[in-house]
Design a protein around this motif. Structure first.
Motif, PDB file in Angstrom:
ATOM      1  N   LEU A  89       9.779  10.137  -6.835  1.00  0.00           N
ATOM      2  CA  LEU A  89       9.862  11.597  -8.388  1.00  0.00           C
ATOM      3  C   LEU A  89      10.165  12.881  -7.856  1.00  0.00           C
ATOM      4  CD1 LEU A  89       5.936  10.501 -10.374  1.00  0.00           C
ATOM      5  CD2 LEU A  89       8.428  11.150 -11.160  1.00  0.00           C
ATOM      6  N   ILE A  90       9.221  13.641  -6.077  1.00  0.00           N
ATOM      7  CA  ILE A  90       8.924  14.667  -6.340  1.00  0.00           C
ATOM      8  C   ILE A  90      10.819  14.917  -5.860  1.00  0.00           C
ATOM      9  CG2 ILE A  90       8.995  16.763  -4.080  1.00  0.00           C
ATOM     10  CD1 ILE A  90       6.342  14.818  -4.177  1.00  0.00           C
ATOM     11  N   ALA A 112      -1.977   9.092  -2.927  1.00  0.00           N
ATOM     12  CA  ALA A 112      -1.987   7.679  -2.013  1.00  0.00           C
ATOM     13  C   ALA A 112      -1.635   8.657  -0.375  1.00  0.00           C
ATOM     14  CB  ALA A 112      -0.109   8.155  -2.126  1.00  0.00           C
ATOM     15  N   LEU A 142       6.661  17.961 -11.767  1.00  0.00           N
ATOM     16  CA  LEU A 142       6.205  18.050  -9.972  1.00  0.00           C
ATOM     17  C   LEU A 142       5.198  18.629  -9.674  1.00  0.00           C
ATOM     18  CD1 LEU A 142       7.848  18.366  -7.660  1.00  0.00           C
ATOM     19  CD2 LEU A 142       7.540  20.880  -7.824  1.00  0.00           C
ATOM     20  N   GLU A 158       0.742  -1.493   0.071  1.00  0.00           N
ATOM     21  CA  GLU A 158      -0.185   0.085   0.692  1.00  0.00           C
ATOM     22  C   GLU A 158       1.192   0.910   0.098  1.00  0.00           C
ATOM     23  OE1 GLU A 158       0.182  -2.253   2.755  1.00  0.00           O
ATOM     24  OE2 GLU A 158      -0.474  -1.184   4.610  1.00  0.00           O
ATOM     25  N   PHE A 159       2.165   1.554   0.224  1.00  0.00           N
ATOM     26  CA  PHE A 159       2.721   2.280   0.323  1.00  0.00           C
ATOM     27  C   PHE A 159       3.454   2.627  -1.173  1.00  0.00           C
ATOM     28  CE2 PHE A 159       3.065   0.936   5.020  1.00  0.00           C
ATOM     29  CZ  PHE A 159       2.568   2.147   5.261  1.00  0.00           C
ATOM     30  N   LEU A 168       2.646   3.227  -4.109  1.00  0.00           N
ATOM     31  CA  LEU A 168       2.520   5.058  -4.682  1.00  0.00           C
ATOM     32  C   LEU A 168       2.654   6.075  -3.369  1.00  0.00           C
ATOM     33  CD1 LEU A 168       1.073   6.690  -7.051  1.00  0.00           C
ATOM     34  CD2 LEU A 168      -1.217   6.779  -5.468  1.00  0.00           C
ATOM     35  N   LEU A 169       2.908   5.742  -2.577  1.00  0.00           N
ATOM     36  CA  LEU A 169       3.580   7.428  -1.694  1.00  0.00           C
ATOM     37  C   LEU A 169       5.137   6.726  -1.688  1.00  0.00           C
ATOM     38  CD1 LEU A 169       2.755   9.025   0.811  1.00  0.00           C
ATOM     39  CD2 LEU A 169       3.670   7.173   1.867  1.00  0.00           C
ATOM     40  N   ALA A 187       3.224  14.685 -10.160  1.00  0.00           N
ATOM     41  CA  ALA A 187       3.946  13.768  -9.042  1.00  0.00           C
ATOM     42  C   ALA A 187       3.713  14.206  -7.405  1.00  0.00           C
ATOM     43  CB  ALA A 187       5.568  14.249  -8.904  1.00  0.00           C
ATOM     44  N   SER A 225       5.341   8.483  -5.843  1.00  0.00           N
ATOM     45  CA  SER A 225       5.640   9.987  -6.091  1.00  0.00           C
ATOM     46  C   SER A 225       7.013  10.490  -5.276  1.00  0.00           C
ATOM     47  CB  SER A 225       4.361  10.635  -5.182  1.00  0.00           C
ATOM     48  OG  SER A 225       4.162   9.685  -3.960  1.00  0.00           O
ATOM     49  N   THR A 226       6.899  10.012  -3.440  1.00  0.00           N
ATOM     50  CA  THR A 226       7.985  10.654  -2.679  1.00  0.00           C
ATOM     51  C   THR A 226       9.652  10.302  -3.617  1.00  0.00           C
ATOM     52  OG1 THR A 226       7.283  10.124  -1.014  1.00  0.00           O
ATOM     53  CG2 THR A 226       9.252  10.889  -0.493  1.00  0.00           C
TER      54      THR A 226
END
Lengths: 329, 288
Positions: free
Chosen positions: A307-308, B107, B97, A297-298, A300-301, B100, A304-305
């Motif tokens: 990616l950022i 999420a 950005l 479940e993590f 996507l989190l 994202a 995206s982190t």
């Protein structure tokens, strides 16, 4: 002299890269028995073709978030031609591309006049339009249930000599799809490299910098924009058609807005200033996503982190790291 | 027909409020905020937790939604967008950005609140019935609150000092800086304000349509549509775009019902034609 040597180095390394993809990777996969990797790598190859299309539109200074529309269109064109008219898949591949290119000329004529965020937003909407269109004409597209059990590509023989075997008779169609996709990808990026270093490529860069200025010194900007957009959509269509054939199905939701955004992210992540950017970006994004599958479940989190964080550290793309002299310039 | 117009006005008021936030962020920072729909969803869930689960008054829940999103927006501007704008060669990088951050918020919402559709008890029950129009009272209330907020926002932008500073910033960033506007501070305030608007609409609508973690993307697309109709970066344009889209949706759902679910297809087609005649929307600056 040094120029021709640099060229030789490039050609040799490209050939080596292709050799690794076509020979070493299958051998490694055979040795480790991870044949599921074929599907992943095939997807990366095809997605990078589609992303390469987006890259071309970036090259003329447009942000294209509508590539999913053409991939979907290409998939449907190929699927319908194969299923309803019995056309050979190999023929539908260029046909799907040409169909998308023709459609993109029609769509591009009005919308290519837009710039910046306006173009980006319209193309984003375009993906959604195509999905709705596929749902709205069920007589052609079979609506939400999609077109399923598309036959595998048939063989091509030329005067009795089999050039491409019938995929249905192969012991391992996945390997065949992998090889076809890698070849297509090589072809695509070779073309892209030629395009970027040709006269048209130079002119496209002038569009990216300043359209008014380019037009004032006699560049036919309207024509160039259409050509670039048509090329971009052609790649989208070919990639989409190939995808439909591999998964043997196509649905209105096969390519959605999220996919279109991902194609754009692939280009960004790899670096917009580099021809190989879309390939690297697709590889990293796709594999990164796959690797994170373990985290459940993590997923996507974390994704995206990362990616950022990448965006904060390397806002000009991954390739800007390896080519620092270009970065400074 | 009156019913259709009433529905259109109600939809338009909330849409306009969503579009306002997006257009404000765009005008100030030249950032297309992909995460706008996700901010809306987050706002909806904050209201759901406070009003639906803790049973506190709706007004408090709404304020909490606004404040939470304002903080999120301010942090995003300060630590993410500002840095990337400074370091990047191409301004499009902010789009990556923004995309994202949209994934990130998705999420977070998914982890905190799960994937279920959530609703809250009605704020007020009962239905307004006249011979031509039937509207539930809570919809009327939400519509009125939305319109009041739009008016407040416009007054704030028109007459207050931060409002003036932000308008100057949107017109010409460098000139505003030379005139002594604290560019960084007002960019942050603007971003926070835009995010806050998204959060408040989310909170308002959770009482009617409920909220689930998957609607962020579609909401963003609708917001983009409105901004395109009205013109990016213009407050008046966002409001006009919101009401026009609301009206078209309401009329389309009635008129085109016989042909199946094609309202949005028709709206998109109309938009393409409209944009080919007027590429920068109703009142947008050319090439915003």
């Amino acid at each position: 002299m040094s120029r021709s040597r640099a060229n030789t180095v490039k050609i040799v390394s490209a050939a080596l890269f292709l050799l690794v993809l076509l020979v070493v990777v299958p051998l490694l996969i055979a040795a480790t028995g991870r044949s599921d990797l074929y599907y992943t790598l095939t997807s990366v190859a095809l997605l990078s073709i589609i992303s390469a299309g987006v890259w071309i539109t970036f090259y003329i200074g447009r942000i294209n978030i509508g590539q999913g529309a053409y991939a979907l269109m290409g998939g449907y064109v190929s699927a319908i031609l194969v299923m309803n008219y019995g056309v050979s898949f190999w023929l539908t591949l260029p046909l799907a591309g040409l169909f998308c290119a023709a459609a993109s000329v029609l769509i591009g004529l009005p919308i290519l006049r837009l710039r910046g965020v306006y173009f980006a937003m319209v193309t984003l909407v375009l993906t959604e339009v195509t999905r709705l269109l596929a749902l709205a004409v069920p007589t052609i597209t079979n609506g939400a249930s999609g077109i399923v059990s598309i036959p595998l590509p048939a063989g091509i023989s030329f005067f009795g000599v089999t050039l491409v075997p019938d995929f249905a008779t192969l012991a391992n169609p996945r390997l065949a799809f992998y090889i076809v996709s890698v070849l297509l990808m090589a072809l695509c990026f070779l073309g892209l490299y030629r395009l970027a270093h040709s006269r048209i490529g130079q002119l496209c860069q002038s569009l990216q910098q300043n359209e008014e200025l380019a037009s004032s010194i006699g560049v036919n900007i309207a024509y160039l924009r259409i050509i670039a957009y048509a090329l971009s959509s052609f790649l989208g269509g070919v990639g989409g058609a190939m995808f439909a054939s591999i998964s043997q199905s196509i649905y209105p939701s096969s390519f959605t807005v999220a996919d279109s955004v991902n194609f754009m992210l692939n280009c960004f992540l790899g670096g917009l200033g580099y021809v190989l950017g879309p390939m690297l970006g697709t590889f990293v994004l796709y594999f990164g996503w796959d690797l994170l599958f373990e985290t459940e479940e993590f997923q996507l989190l974390i994704f995206s982190t990362v990616l950022i964080a990448l965006m904060l550290v390397l806002p000009n793309g991954l390739l800007s790291l390896t080519l620092p002299h270009k970065w400074r310039a | 027909m009156e019913q259709v117009i009433a529905n259109g006005l109600y939809l338009g008021a909330q849409y306009a409020l969503i579009a306002l936030g997006l257009t404000l962020i765009f005008a100030l920072m030249n950032v297309l905020n992909f995460a706008h729909g996700q901010m809306y969803v987050l706002g909806g869930f904050v209201t759901y937790s406070i009003y639906g689960q803790l049973k506190l008054p709706f007004v408090i829940a709404l304020i909490c939604s606004g404040v939470t999103l304002a903080i999120v927006g301010a942090l995003m501007e300060k630590f993410l967008f500002r840095t990337v704008i400074r370091r990047s060669k191409r301004e499009e990088s902010t789009m990556l950005l923004a995309a994202a951050t949209a994934f990130f918020l998705d999420a977070v919402v998914l982890l905190l609140f799960g994937e279920k559709q959530r609703g809250v008890p009605k704020i007020i029950s009962g239905v307004f019935v006249s011979d031509r129009v039937i509207l539930p009272y809570d919809r009327i209330l939400v519509g009125v609150v939305a319109i009041v907020m739009i008016a407040t926002f416009m007054l704030f932008m028109q007459y207050s000092k931060p409002g003036r500073a932000m308008r100057a910033l949107a017109q010409d960033r460098i000139a505003a800086q030379l005139m002594g506007v604290k560019v960084e501070r007002y960019s942050m305030i603007g971003f926070a304000l835009g995010a806050m608007l998204a959060g408040i609409v989310g909170g308002l609508l959770v009482s009617i349509t409920g909220v689930n973690s998957g609607i962020g993307g579609p909401i963003s697309i609708k917001a983009f549509l409105m901004v395109m109709i009205g013109g990016a970066g213009v407050v008046g344009g966002a409001i006009a775009g919101g009401f026009i889209l609301g009206m078209m949706e309401s009329v389309g759902l009635t008129v085109l019902r016989a042909y199946g679910d094609i309202t949005y297809l028709v709206i998109f087609a109309l938009l393409m034609i409209f944009l080919s005649i007027r590429p920068h929307g109703l009142m947008g600056k050319p090439w915003g």
